[in-house]
Motif scaffolding. Structure first.
Motif, short mmCIF file in Angstrom:
data_model
loop_
_atom_site.label_atom_id
_atom_site.label_comp_id
_atom_site.label_asym_id
_atom_site.label_seq_id
_atom_site.Cartn_x
_atom_site.Cartn_y
_atom_site.Cartn_z
N PRO A 120 24.15 -55.81 82.72
CA PRO A 120 24.05 -56.55 81.46
C PRO A 120 23.40 -55.75 80.33
O PRO A 120 23.41 -56.18 79.18
N VAL A 121 22.85 -54.58 80.66
CA VAL A 121 22.12 -53.83 79.63
C VAL A 121 22.62 -52.39 79.47
O VAL A 121 22.19 -51.70 78.55
N SER A 122 23.47 -51.93 80.36
CA SER A 122 23.97 -50.55 80.28
C SER A 122 25.48 -50.55 80.08
O SER A 122 26.19 -51.39 80.66
N PRO A 152 15.16 -57.14 72.77
CA PRO A 152 15.45 -55.74 73.06
C PRO A 152 14.42 -55.08 73.98
O PRO A 152 14.76 -54.16 74.72
N LYS A 153 13.18 -55.54 73.94
CA LYS A 153 12.17 -54.96 74.83
C LYS A 153 12.49 -55.25 76.29
O LYS A 153 12.33 -54.38 77.15
N ARG A 159 16.87 -51.71 81.67
CA ARG A 159 17.55 -50.42 81.80
C ARG A 159 16.67 -49.43 82.58
O ARG A 159 17.16 -48.70 83.44
N HIS A 160 15.38 -49.44 82.26
CA HIS A 160 14.46 -48.57 82.98
C HIS A 160 14.39 -48.94 84.46
O HIS A 160 14.40 -48.05 85.33
N SER A 168 12.24 -61.62 79.77
CA SER A 168 13.34 -62.50 79.40
C SER A 168 14.66 -61.90 79.87
O SER A 168 14.81 -60.67 79.91
N LEU A 169 15.59 -62.78 80.22
CA LEU A 169 16.93 -62.34 80.59
C LEU A 169 17.91 -62.48 79.44
O LEU A 169 19.09 -62.17 79.58
N ASP A 170 17.42 -62.93 78.30
CA ASP A 170 18.25 -63.00 77.09
C ASP A 170 18.13 -61.66 76.37
O ASP A 170 17.38 -61.51 75.41
#
Length: 266
Positions: A178-180, A217-218, A224-225, A210-212
């Motif tokens: 969901p983030v990459s 963005p944090k 991602r990390h 948060s999963l939103d």
């Protein structure tokens, strides 16, 4: 062979669950006393030996046994199995046995159901894994016991810390992130923190605020990390334990049926 009754299709004793999971009855009783055994299908108020379990509970126990066979402490195995059972139960209804591959997949050379026409008084409940296993094993020639097949759920545990999942035969297909932008080679699931009785199982989604990710963005950057930490941990692991969850469940069903057939023949 006739359709198994409720006692065969849906209900298993504590002894049968222990046999299915390849655990000793004593170890299974210990898990029940520690509230780390699968949830019973009855009221659960009796002693461990008098509790009964459904096929979902048997599959849960099968994972405990498989993890314990892989060398993990019994309590760690039970906690990790509970995390998988709860998450898969919420999203899919049960842990994946992949028995449907023998019906609808490449393992079935027939155009229709592998056991042919069913008697009119019988129906196929594809949501009841033990009943489906019973049909495949006793009414068809397509079921092969003890073998890994395409579509099996594979659990990988890197250095007793990072827990990821892949699908057998589909390793070249990237897993959605969901983030990459690029997919992942394995799905990050849990982190094992600590050892023995104090070990904790931490889902990856609990490590972000948060999963939103679109409005936070944090959290997206943290996820991602974390994904890269899991993937790097898997790639650079000194030890990588592999557990075929689906095969463990099918083997557990076979052990129960072997035991019941042995008792019936005695």
């Amino acid at each position: 062979m006739a359709r198994p009754g409720r006692s065969a299709a849906n209900v298993f004793t504590s002894r049968e669950v222990a046999i299915a999971a390849d655990l000793t009855v004593r170890n299974f009783a210990l898990l029940a006393d520690q509230n780390l055994a699968p949830g019973p299908s009855n009221d659960g108020l009796g002693k461990a030996g008098h509790r009964t379990y459904d096929s979902a509970g048997l599959a849960h126990a099968a994972l405990i046994g498989a993890l314990h066979l892989a060398g993990f402490e019994l309590l760690v195995s039970a906690r990790l199995a509970a995390a998988f059972a709860n998450d898969y139960g919420a999203s899919h209804g049960r842990l994946p046995s992949n028995l449907n591959a023998f019906v609808r997949g490449e393992m079935n050379p027939h155009k229709g159901l592998p056991w042919g026409e069913m008697p009119k008084d019988l129906t196929v409940d594809f949501e009841q894994d033990y009943w489906l296993h019973h049909l495949l094993r006793n009414r068809s020639e397509v079921y092969k016991r003890g073998i890994a097949i395409r579509g099996d759920c594979i659990i990988e545990i890197a250095d007793h810390a990072f827990v990821l999942t892949t699908t057998l035969g589909l390793e070249k297909i990237k897993i959605f992130s969901p983030v990459s932008r690029e997919g992942l080679p394995a799905n990050p699931d849990y982190r094992i923190v600590g050892r023995g009785a104090s070990a904790q199982i931490v889902p990856i989604h609990q490590e972000v605020d948060s999963l939103d990710f679109q409005i936070n963005p944090k959290s997206a950057e943290k996820m991602r990390h974390l994904e890269q930490e899991y993937i790097s941990g898997r790639t650079d692991a000194v030890t990588l334990v592999r557990v075929n969850l689906s095969l463990a469940i099918r083997n557990a069903f076979d052990r129960v049926q072997d035991d019941r057939e042995s008792k019936a023949a005695a």
